[in-house]
Enzyme design. Structure first.
Site, short mmCIF file in Angstrom:
data_model
loop_
_atom_site.label_atom_id
_atom_site.label_comp_id
_atom_site.label_asym_id
_atom_site.label_seq_id
_atom_site.Cartn_x
_atom_site.Cartn_y
_atom_site.Cartn_z
N GLU A 138 22.25 1.55 59.82
CA GLU A 138 23.08 2.73 60.08
C GLU A 138 23.39 2.87 61.56
O GLU A 138 24.44 3.36 61.95
CB GLU A 138 22.39 3.99 59.56
CG GLU A 138 23.32 5.20 59.54
CD GLU A 138 22.72 6.38 58.79
OE1 GLU A 138 23.51 7.23 58.33
OE2 GLU A 138 21.49 6.48 58.67
N HIS A 194 5.69 -16.12 46.61
CA HIS A 194 6.02 -16.48 45.23
C HIS A 194 7.39 -15.92 44.83
O HIS A 194 7.71 -15.83 43.65
CB HIS A 194 4.93 -15.94 44.30
CG HIS A 194 3.57 -16.40 44.68
ND1 HIS A 194 3.06 -17.62 44.29
CD2 HIS A 194 2.62 -15.84 45.48
CE1 HIS A 194 1.84 -17.78 44.80
NE2 HIS A 194 1.55 -16.72 45.53
N LYS A 201 30.89 10.32 52.04
CA LYS A 201 30.68 11.67 51.50
C LYS A 201 32.01 12.32 51.17
O LYS A 201 32.16 12.98 50.13
CB LYS A 201 29.92 12.52 52.52
CG LYS A 201 28.47 12.12 52.74
CD LYS A 201 27.83 13.00 53.79
CE LYS A 201 26.39 12.60 54.06
NZ LYS A 201 25.78 13.43 55.13
#
Length: 536
Positions: free
Chosen positions: A322, A351, A455
């Site tokens: 950000e 793994h 937004k």
């Protein structure tokens, strides 16, 4: 490079902070002295930029804000006496509140004491507290914490169902600087409804952490919530962990917040030294710049070799991405900057994706986080002369060596143990490194226009949803998707309209779809008041 030369390089570039017991090893990054020399003028500017920032310069022009998270751990550095007093009083307010909760002077109306916390927040208001809780919360603490960090209904249900029988003894913390951010607002409303369903008084168990006179602050005061803690406008979400945002939930869990603040303060002092080689944050920024060619050409893989630090990579994702991920630089040029961050933990990754890290696309550099102390107490042997911690250490060192042999660059950060002081230091170290790197690549690390754009786009979709519903309600006969788009006056948004209809139909929101679901253009929609769902 032969073993002797590599050992000398390790010694030449090893940073050690005696007060914190922290080591930083960048010897496995492939830069040379000539590269460091070319970077010196950039760092001279970065050191000056940081000093200007800490002195109170406006660093977020979008909101006309200073950036002062450094003052949180050393109030004497605040640019005005009023700000210093605000910081000092803020920490005292947190401590006094927590003491009253612990002494049961503050308790829920229908239980002898608080047992649990629901923390409602998004972004930095969730990631920092989650990281610290995972790293430092005692196995059996005074209060157990649960997070609502999204507007996912099933996720909210999961938390509420988990503590359904303890809702009467649950303290709810809602964190939102403006009070208008949809995700925490939605979580708060859903929790309020859960309280009402059990005939509990939400206000008597609710706390706000928010901006002074924000929507949330006004709501908390009008409804008589237990308390409201201030969020200063000069503290950004991704650097808010050492403000009330992180300090209050941490203290309620029994975590030593003064030690966290002290660790950050000590690290801040170390990272103010205007010398690359003796400044750990500068060394990190130097390494990032080298690995990414100053243009984000490689990803940052963060591998903490400690279960309690599992969420550190998620925390760094927001802090780095950000802050650095910007389309424009400070001169208005299009640069598309950024560093992608991902990671899990060692030795789980042995793994998982270490195979690709060693032999696949070399589009990354690594950061190993090493913790010297295996556990408190003596470890049993799992085979003669060997403990589980020996294996963990061996796997870290072996992976580092195997990756280096295949020309993969890496950084190793080593701390003596995971405790409040070292966690505070890690937070401060990376906050400063991000600030330096932003200066090196000439972007503003302290605003986030892309987040705000997202937004606004989401709000536009919700406005369109209301319009579409009204069109369907007013229609006497079923309408095709294209007809709905035309009547709504939004033919250019037909795909969004189709997806909105599909969402509403799947959730019993009054929309019924007829036609072939695999062929969206054939669908018609009608409004039905019984709320049944269209099969998916």
């Amino acid at each position: 490079m032969d073993a002797t030369a590599l050992w000398q390089r390790y010694q030449d570039w090893l940073y050690y902070h005696s007060g914190l017991g922290l080591y930083l090893d960048i010897s496995r990054m492939g830069f040379d002295d000539a590269f460091v020399a070319t970077m010196k003028p950039k760092f001279d500017k970065a050191f000056k930029d940081m000093a200007t920032l800490e002195a109170g310069a406006i660093a977020n022009p979008d909101e006309n804000r200073m950036v002062g998270h450094y003052w949180l751990r050393n109030p004497d550095l605040a640019p005005t006496p009023e700000l210093k007093q605000e910081i000092v009083e803020g920490v005292s307010q947190v401590e006094e509140f927590v003491k009253k909760v612990q002494s049961r002077d503050i308790k829920p109306p229908f239980a002898p004491q608080f047992t649990d916390i629901i923390s409602i927040g998004i972004g930095g208001s969730a990631l920092g507290p989650q990281f610290v809780a995972e790293a430092l919360s005692p196995d059996i603490g005074p209060l157990a914490i649960h997070f609502i960090d999204n507007t996912d209904p099933a996720g909210i249900d999961r938390i509420l169902n988990k503590i359904k029988d303890k809702l009467s003894s649950t303290l709810v913390i809602t964190i939102s600087k403006s009070g208008g951010t949809p995700e925490p607002r939605n979580g708060m409303i859903e929790v309020q409804k859960a309280f009402a369903a059990q005939k509990l008084d939400f206000a008597k168990q609710a706390i706000a952490i928010t901006g002074t006179d924000s929507q949330l602050d006004k709501l908390a005061k009008s409804e008589g919530w237990i308390a409201s803690f201030p969020m200063s406008d000069w503290v950004g979400g991704r650097t808010s962990e050492l403000s009330a945002v992180g300090l209050l939930p941490a203290a309620l869990q029994g975590i030593d917040i003064r030690a966290m603040l002290d660790g950050a303060k000590v690290m801040d002092e170390a990272t103010r030294i205007p010398d690359i080689k003796n400044n750990p944050a500068a060394l990190l920024a130097l390494s990032w710049y080298f690995a990414c060619n100053g243009r984000g050409e490689k990803d940052m893989v963060v591998l903490p070799y400690k279960d309690s630090l599992l969420l550190f990579s998620r925390y760094l994702q927001q802090l780095v991405m950000e802050s650095i991920g910007k389309e424009k630089d400070l001169d208005g040029n299009t640069v598309y900057q950024g560093i992608s961050v991902y990671g899990n933990k060692g030795s789980t990754d042995q793994h998982a994706y270490v195979q690709q890290l060693r032999e696949g696309v070399p589009n990354f550099f690594l950061t190993f986080i090493e913790v010297l102390e295996d556990r408190q107490g003596i470890s049993p042997e799992v085979e003669p002369g060997v403990t589980s911690g020996d294996y963990l250490s061996g796997l870290l060192q072996g992976t580092r060596q195997a990756l280096y042999e295949n020309h993969r660059d890496s950084i190793t950060v080593t701390i003596p143990q995971v405790n409040p002081r070292t966690v505070g230091a890690l937070i401060a170290l990376y906050e400063r490194a991000v600030g330096f790197y932003g200066s090196l690549v000439n972007v503003n690390a302290y605003h986030q226009p892309g987040v705000e754009a997202g937004k606004k786009a989401a709000a536009a979709v919700l406005d369109l949803q209301q319009l579409v519903l009204q069109v369907i309600k007013d229609a006497p006969t079923p309408l095709s998707v294209s007809e709905i788009a035309k009547k709504a006056g939004r033919p250019e948004q037909i795909e969004t309209i189709y997806k909105t209809l599909r969402h509403l139909a799947a959730n019993g929101r009054g929309v019924a779809l007829q036609g072939t679901l695999a062929q969206p253009g054939t669908l018609t929609a009608t409004y039905q008041r019984d709320g049944s769902k269209t099969p998916s």
